[in-house]
Design an enzyme around this catalytic site. Structure first.
Site: not given
Ligand code: GLU
Length: 514
Positions: A261-263, A265-266
């Site tokens: 998920s995008k999270r 990556g963060d």
């Protein structure tokens, strides 16, 4: 049947293209090019609620950056346009009409409240053969009542009529043949009068047919829609030309536990988007591969291997090689872990392949950012400096850390190294070294090196201590390329100046061992 291969990438412009979508686009592209076929970009924007401004431009720019070119699309044009679904309403209306006329779809008036009531009353409610008889639709209402409601402007949807008791076969080129019972399917909504737009399922099938798509290559998350799509093809009488399915494995979190998920990556510090994205609603910025210093060739190579392998250990492959080698046979069925460290390794590898001149050009903006005017050094100097340190970098910006001393004298000296290598006698020895270097008519590394070595050995000095002290004054720490390559490039004057400054400024805290 020998049809020209035609594949489509069909994103919905609901935000920046996620890295999984990029991989889908890439596999479509590799397959199309391998077969001399056509690659189509279709914008699936029938969900007006989820439309995000700028997303379509972003998709175009992002895919262009990694070298994916389309043969037909919104920008490219082509014989089957428009390639934007919101501009094809008339077509969908016509095909919804065909299904209604043939009795393969029906009109339903149930309000959200009525549907909610059914859900709370009937466990695992779904709109299907077991329930449609008790709902408010054109199968249960008299024809004149249906007409009256429509004329009165009552909102309705068109639902697909799924016959129970059927075996639906989905043939997937990666997963093989899967048979499912039609009973588990619900009567999916195909069209909504409220916005006069079809849903994804109807638009997707009609367009795949009209655009003569031969292979539907998409993410695994679309696999549950496949049986319905098979039935829709059949309902329209198009089964003969139904495309082959290819459902690509999910991209997983780096530890393999769950979907990427995008999270993630963060949290773990890697981009999940090709280009930086600024959310138009919140202004929040998400990192991009491009802005993070990745070369597009490295990203392509890295992504290609997330779910596919060439059948041997080859890892580094250009787009042309990937086109040649790609096959569904070597696509995995299970999810692919997003090994972003490998992505860095690919970037490192591709940076090594760039000519030093090109690397120097890429480095210039980094120099400027760090307050260095590249013109003060010239192209040859920068190119040679970059060539000496490039083996240690993953990103162009890493060049600064590795090569800064070529452009600016050390401001401080590594304390540990000073403690270890700088003794009370070192200033005197460095003074001798300065005299020796000054006397050299030719400052070429291979000429100066044996002279310095002779001087060290004939005086009985400690090779490691002297050379490291020398390096400390020039570099500021005890690492970097070969010492005499550095001094050759820097030149005699600068080398001598740095040694003298070092002698002036380095004061070991304790008396170190010699
Ligand atoms: N519009 C869908 C998406 O956003 C397309 C799925 C498909 O390729 O059928 O991914």
């Amino acid at each position: 049947m020998n049809r020209e291969v035609r594949v489509r990438f069909a994103p919905s412009p609901t935000g920046p293209l996620h890295i999984g979508g990029v991989r889908t686009a890439l596999y479509n592209y590799l397959f199309a090019r391998q077969h001399g076929g056509k690659m189509i970009l279709r914008i699936e924007d029938t969900d007006s609620q989820r439309f995000v401004p700028g997303a379509e431009d972003y998709i175009n720019e992002a895919l262009a950056w990694i070298g994916i070119k389309f043969d037909e699309g919104v920008r490219e044009g082509g014989p089957y346009g428009s390639y934007k679904q919101s501009e094809r309403r008339d077509i969908y209306r016509e095909y919804v009409g065909k299904l209604l006329d043939a009795g393969k779809a029906y009109i339903a008036f149930d309000t959200p409240e009525e549907l909610e009531a059914c859900r709370s009353e009937i466990p695992n409610f779904q709109y299907d053969a077991s329930t449609r008889g008790r709902m408010r639709n054109s199968l249960t209402l008299p024809a004149d009542e249906v007409k009256r409601l429509i004329d009165a402007g009552e909102k309705y949807v068109v639902r697909f009529l799924v016959e129970p008791g059927r075996d639906v076969e989905v043939n997937d080129l990666i997963r093989g043949k899967v048979t499912i019972k039609s009973d588990i399917l619900d009567d999916k909504v195909l069209y909504k009068s409220a916005d006069d737009l079809p849903t994804y399922h109807l638009a997707n099938i009609v367009d795949d047919h009209l655009m003569k798509i031969t292979h539907v290559i998409r993410g695994e998350e679309w696999l549950p829609s496949a049986p319905l799509h098979v039935l829709l093809y059949e309902a329209f009488g198009w089964s003969d030309t139904q495309p082959d399915f290819v459902h690509l494995p999910l991209l997983l979190k780096p530890d393999g536990k769950g979907k990427l998920s995008k999270r993630d990556g963060d949290r773990l510090g890697f981009p999940v988007f090709l280009l930086e994205w600024k959310d138009p609603a919140t202004g929040a910025i998400s990192a991009g591969y491009r802005e993070s210093g990745y070369l597009p060739e490295a990203v392509v190579n890295f992504l290609a291997l997330l779910g596919w392998n060439p059948g041997d250990d080859t890892e580094v492959m250009s787009m042309d090689e990937l086109i040649e080698k790609f096959s569904f046979e070597h696509c995995s069925r299970s999810g692919a872990k997003f090994a972003y460290e490998k992505g860095k390794w690919f970037n490192h590898t591709y940076l090594q392949q760039l000519p030093d001149e090109q690397l120097a050009e890429l480095f210039k903006p980094v120099l400027i950012e760090n307050g260095i005017n590249p013109d003060n050094f010239g192209d040859e100097y920068i190119t040679r400096a970059v060539g000496m340190v490039k083996g240690r970098i993953n990103f162009v910006k890493d060049l600064w850390e590795q090569a800064r001393f070529f452009f600016t004298a050390p401001e401080s000296y590594d304390a540990k190294a000073v403690k270890k290598r700088w003794s009370a006698d070192t200033p005197r020895i460095m003074g001798e070294l300065v005299e020796l270097l000054k006397a050299q008519p030719d400052f070429t590394g291979s000429v100066v090196e044996p002279v310095v070595m002779d001087w060290i050995t004939s005086n009985g000095y400690h090779m490691g201590n002297v050379m490291n002290a020398f390096r400390l004054t020039v570099v500021g720490e005890c690492k970097g390329p070969h010492m005499f390559d550095i001094t050759e490039l820097m030149g005699k004057e600068e080398t001598v100046r740095r040694i003298l400054t070092g002698v002036e400024r380095i004061h070991p805290a304790d008396e170190p061992a010699v």
